[in-house]
Enzyme design. Structure first.
Site, PDB file in Angstrom:
ATOM      1  N   SER A  62       0.926  -1.284  -0.013  1.00 57.24           N
ATOM      2  CA  SER A  62      -0.056  -0.102   0.036  1.00 57.24           C
ATOM      3  C   SER A  62       1.042   1.251   0.023  1.00 57.24           C
ATOM      4  O   SER A  62       2.262   0.994   0.473  1.00 57.24           O
ATOM      5  CB  SER A  62      -0.847   0.047   1.367  1.00 57.24           C
ATOM      6  OG  SER A  62      -1.638   1.301   1.582  1.00 57.24           O
TER       7      SER A  62
ATOM      8  N   TYR B  30      -2.020  -1.003  10.735  1.00 53.19           N
ATOM      9  CA  TYR B  30      -2.114  -1.273   9.232  1.00 53.19           C
ATOM     10  C   TYR B  30      -0.952  -0.921   8.700  1.00 53.19           C
ATOM     11  O   TYR B  30      -0.419  -1.632   7.808  1.00 53.19           O
ATOM     12  CB  TYR B  30      -3.495  -0.727   8.893  1.00 53.19           C
ATOM     13  CG  TYR B  30      -3.703  -0.819   7.194  1.00 53.19           C
ATOM     14  CD1 TYR B  30      -3.765  -1.961   6.793  1.00 53.19           C
ATOM     15  CD2 TYR B  30      -3.494   0.218   6.577  1.00 53.19           C
ATOM     16  CE1 TYR B  30      -3.853  -2.175   5.398  1.00 53.19           C
ATOM     17  CE2 TYR B  30      -3.452   0.072   5.001  1.00 53.19           C
ATOM     18  CZ  TYR B  30      -3.857  -1.035   4.550  1.00 53.19           C
ATOM     19  OH  TYR B  30      -3.965  -1.161   3.078  1.00 53.19           O
TER      20      TYR B  30
END
Length: 280
Positions: free
Chosen positions: A147, A160
């Protein structure tokens, strides 16, 4: 446009998190490009429906292995399913992932531990076992979906972003270890994507700021086919943002990211369902 070095028609690809979002879009794009598939997600019913559609639409072989990859036993179920089916995986797409939004100390711990298990442990274990077979054969490839969150600490998405930083560092190191072996590793960094990632919380992605899962999948597969070791799918701003994060001092980047997430309301994110984020 770069030169194509990979033809998916000769590939058996395993895609985790294949029942929705980027995983489903990637499986569909692979089938359209002629790859045979092994689909992994929790729901057999959902996977069976997807498999039936992809077989009918694209004439490829599609097998399913239902498993919850946040559970170590689920990872072993996938490996056993591959052995029992005599399946050789040419391309591993580690896509399944989850994350928690909100202040770390005010969130339940269990979903955050599940995020570590899924985003790190499952990725590491599947890569180790399936990658070893590729290394022995001298051919194969691994795509790890990280990401843009990987490039900086992210207050209110702390665990995360940390798991995605692991995926980035691990993928880059493994790519160098395997250089010249015939096995390629590429890490992909989607930005905001229109999926169900925030289902179960009050957090939302503003309309118009997210790429479609289909666009992300096509860009990732194009980049892998061209022999790249990193992919920045979607709009150009996604890649530009990672340059900024690498150029500024870490403390500055962390404060800027925290300010952005406050503006987005992530510091106030509340549960709206029993579970925090669905695992594909």
């Amino acid at each position: 446009m770069g030169t194509t070095v990979h033809d998916y028609r000769s590939t058996t690809a395993l895609v985790t998190g294949a029942s929705k979002g980027i995983g489903l879009a990637t499986a569909t794009a692979l089938a359209r490009r002629g790859a045979d598939l092994v689909l992994v997600a929790r729901s057999r019913t959902t996977l069976d429906g997807i498999a039936e559609r992809l077989r009918a639409d694209h004439g490829v072989s599609v097998r399913v292995i239902p498993a919850d990859l946040a559970d170590p036993g689920g990872v072993q179920e996938v490996l056993e399913g591959l052995r029992a089916g005599g399946i050789t995986v040419d391309l591993l797409v580690n896509n399944a992932g989850t994350g928690s939004v909100g202040p770390h100390l005010e969130r339940p711990l269990r979903p955050q531990l599940d995020s570590v298990s899924l985003n790190i442990s499952a990725l590491l274990t599947l890569t180790h076992h399936i990658g070893a077979g590729m290394r022995a054969r001298g051919s194969g490839g691994i795509i790890n979906i990280a990401s843009t969150a990987a490039f900086q600490p992210m207050p209110f998405q702390a665990s995360y972003a940390a798991t995605k930083a692991f995926a980035l560092s691990f993928s880059e190191a493994l790519a160098e270890e395997l250089r010249g072996s015939g096995v390629r590793v590429m890490v992909a960094h989607p930005g905001a994507t229109a999926t169900n990632f925030f289902d179960g919380t009050s957090a939302e992605i503003a309309a118009g700021l997210a790429d479609s899962a289909e666009d992300v999948a096509e860009d990732v597969l194009d980049d892998y086919a061209r022999g790249r070791t990193a992919s920045y799918p979607g709009r150009v701003v996604n890649r530009v943002g990672t340059f900024v994060a690498r150029a500024l001092p870490r403390r500055t980047v962390t404060r800027l990211t925290g300010a952005l997430n406050r503006k987005l309301g992530f510091h106030l994110a509340q549960d709206t369902a029993a579970s925090h984020h669905p695992r594909s």
